[in-house]
Write an enzyme that holds these catalytic residues in place. Structure first.
Site, PDB file in Angstrom:
ATOM      1  CB  SER A  88      -0.543   0.142   1.267  1.00 34.23           C
ATOM      2  OG  SER A  88       0.117  -0.013   2.473  1.00 34.23           O
ATOM      3  CE  LYS A  89      -2.150   5.795  -3.660  1.00 34.77           C
ATOM      4  NZ  LYS A  89      -3.462   4.651  -3.133  1.00 34.77           N
ATOM      5  NE  ARG A  90       0.009   0.066   5.866  1.00 38.97           N
ATOM      6  CZ  ARG A  90       1.367  -0.979   6.086  1.00 38.97           C
ATOM      7  NH1 ARG A  90       2.603  -1.163   6.513  1.00 38.97           N
ATOM      8  NH2 ARG A  90       0.842  -1.827   6.221  1.00 38.97           N
TER       9      ARG A  90
END
Length: 466
Positions: free
Chosen positions: A236-238
């Site tokens: 995911s983006k994190r």
RNA sequence: GGCCCGUUCGUCUAUCGGUUAGGACACCAGGUUUUCAACCUGGGAAGAGGGGUUCGACUCCCCUACGGGCUGCCA
């Protein structure tokens, strides 16, 4: 015949890029074709921008597809045709159940502790009892037994038929559902090998039913595990870069990306560093691992450095220009391009990415007056100035070759009873304005005699630091 | 919840019943060096846990744990 079939609902995901790469390698390595289909049947979420981003991403990665990209939405009439064909063959039926009825059924099943597979009352209804109302076309799926998926990666997977409902193939508004569209398109396009993420593994069972219903040949399935973040969780983006475009902006050469992505979840013995020719020759579905792989930026970076070092100068420069353009920086001027060409041999062994390459080329690209950083200025103390002043005239008359230059510098240093290190530091500072740079001799050879002397002269009058 | 898939060094992986469990990245130590990087040498580092099957299991089977997926008139 393979294909990559992304939904244009966002940028090209790194995992999707790998799926595309696997399809491309498999097809190209066997003289087959690699097709591209945009699954844009979800009108709510599909955008032309996303489609453009995906095509751009594939082009950057260097994955060329055969023919035009196919729009799945455009083929809706054909999908509907097949749905009606299934109806005619008695493999599907009209279902008049409303959303409310279906919800109620599911709730009741759940409340009863059962698996909520909707069982339409219209499955075996007499056509004479059909109301004059909108209907969806549902597939008449077997209710018992099991469906076998022979998967080139996962092996033989059994799916119990009672877990599968009579899926809708054509919505009540006449639009086809994804599950039908993929099968029809893959069949019509002649796709023989479906290589995709294993999030579709369960779907394969239902899709296989469509093939059966139509009497079509089932393709070879290959469901590959998804890519995870460094912590093993779903990407995911994190986790940082998720979109392929971000890797381009990070300055990795496409060849390095291909190499890295290929090795992620697949291996050919101990082979780590290789190009497309080897990848195409070696790649096979049986070698794909069954466990999700995690992204390792350090390894990517290492591979990137190896590819930069191995690439031809011209190709490197060309891709560097594209990188600069992609990140919105000014491209190299003809003059800078020329300097870079000369500097490349001493640069490319030292850089892992394009931004590093640019950073390390700063000495060549910089124009006078140089603005030295604090450490460089500190390296230019009184003693050093003296030595440099002594060196300057000798350089003026020296033959501009590595050995000659080295001899001059060594002699001057020896005259002061100093080692090369002592004199290289201020020289480096004068030539680059930094304390970290390529070899001082490499720099002199790249920028030439005039520029070298000019920079030395300039450095001689840098303001003193305390 | 149900069903499906997975689990070898920190990471990517090799192994496909018999290996001192190999390689690469990363890490640590030493060397080389005009800085950084590179490079060279060496080092630590793994079969999720528990049961079976077998003369012998990382490899086969079962259970548990953990991770992931599917379970839509989304794709």
């Amino acid at each position: 015949m393979t294909r990559f079939a992304p939904s244009p609902t966002g940028y090209l995901h790194i995992g999707g890029a790998r799926t595309a790469l696997f399809n491309w390698l498999y097809a190209r390595g066997r003289g087959g074709k690699f097709l591209l289909r945009i699954e844009d049947t979800d009108r709510e979420r599909s955008t032309p921008e996303a489609t453009a981003a995906i095509l751009q991403g594939l082009r950057w990665l260097g994955l060329d597809w055969d023919g035009e990209a196919v729009s799945q939405f455009a083929r809706a009439p054909r999908h509907a045709e097949v749905a009606h064909e299934m109806l005619a063959r008695g493999r599907a039926y009209k279902c008049f159940a409303t959303a409310a009825e279906i919800d109620a059924f599911r709730e009741a099943e759940k409340a009863a502790g059962r698996y909520p597979v909707f069982q339409s009352p219209w499955r075996d209804a007499d056509p004479a009892s059909h109301p004059d109302a909108p209907y969806a076309i549902r597939m008449k799926a077997p209710r018992d037994g099991e469906t076998l998926i022979c998967d080139a990666v996962q092996g033989t997977v059994k799916v119990r038929n009672d877990q599968l409902d009579d899926m809708i193939v054509l919505r009540s508004d006449g639009t086809p559902v994804y599950m039908l569209a993929v099968v029809v398109d893959d069949h019509d396009m002649g796709v023989t090998h479906v290589i995709r993420g294993d999030d579709h593994l369960n779907n394969a069972a239902r899709q296989q039913m469509v093939y059966d219903a139509m009497g079509w040949e089932v393709p070879v399935w290959a469901h590959i595990p998804l890519i995870h973040g460094p912590d093993g969780k779903k990407l995911s983006k994190r986790h940082g870069a998720v979109g392929l475009h971000e890797y381009q902006a990070l300055g990795y050469p496409a060849q390095a990306m291909r190499n890295y992505l290929c090795r992620l979840g697949w291996a050919h013995g101990d082979a780590e560093f290789f190009g497309d020719a080897e990848a195409m020759e070696w790649f096979d579905l049986a070698g794909i691992g069954r466990a999700p792989a995690r992204l390792d930026f350090k390894k990517l970076e290492n591979l990137s450095g190896q590819h930069i070092a191995a690439m031809a100068d011209a190709a490197l420069l060309h891709e560097l220009q594209a990188y600069l353009e992609a990140v919105g920086q000014p491209k190299l001027s003809p003059h800078q391009h020329d300097l870079m060409t000369r500097a490349m041999p001493s640069l490319k062994d030292r850089a892992k990415t394009f931004p590093e390459l640019v950073e390390k080329a700063a000495f060549a690209l910089a124009s006078r007056p140089l603005v030295p950083d604090a450490k460089a200025r500190a390296a230019m103390d009184a003693v050093s100035r003296g030595i440099l002043n002594e060196l300057t005239p000798r350089l003026r008359d020296a033959s501009w070759e590595r050995e000659a230059l080295e001899a001059e510098v060594t002699q001057v240093a020896a005259g002061h009873g100093l080692g090369m290190g002592k004199i290289a530091a201020p020289l480096r500072a004068a030539l680059s304005g930094r304390t970290v740079s390529p070899s001082v001799f490499d720099m002199m050879l790249v920028i030439g005699r005039d520029e070298t002397l000019a920079r030395l002269a300039e450095a001689a009058v840098w303001p003193e630091t305390a």
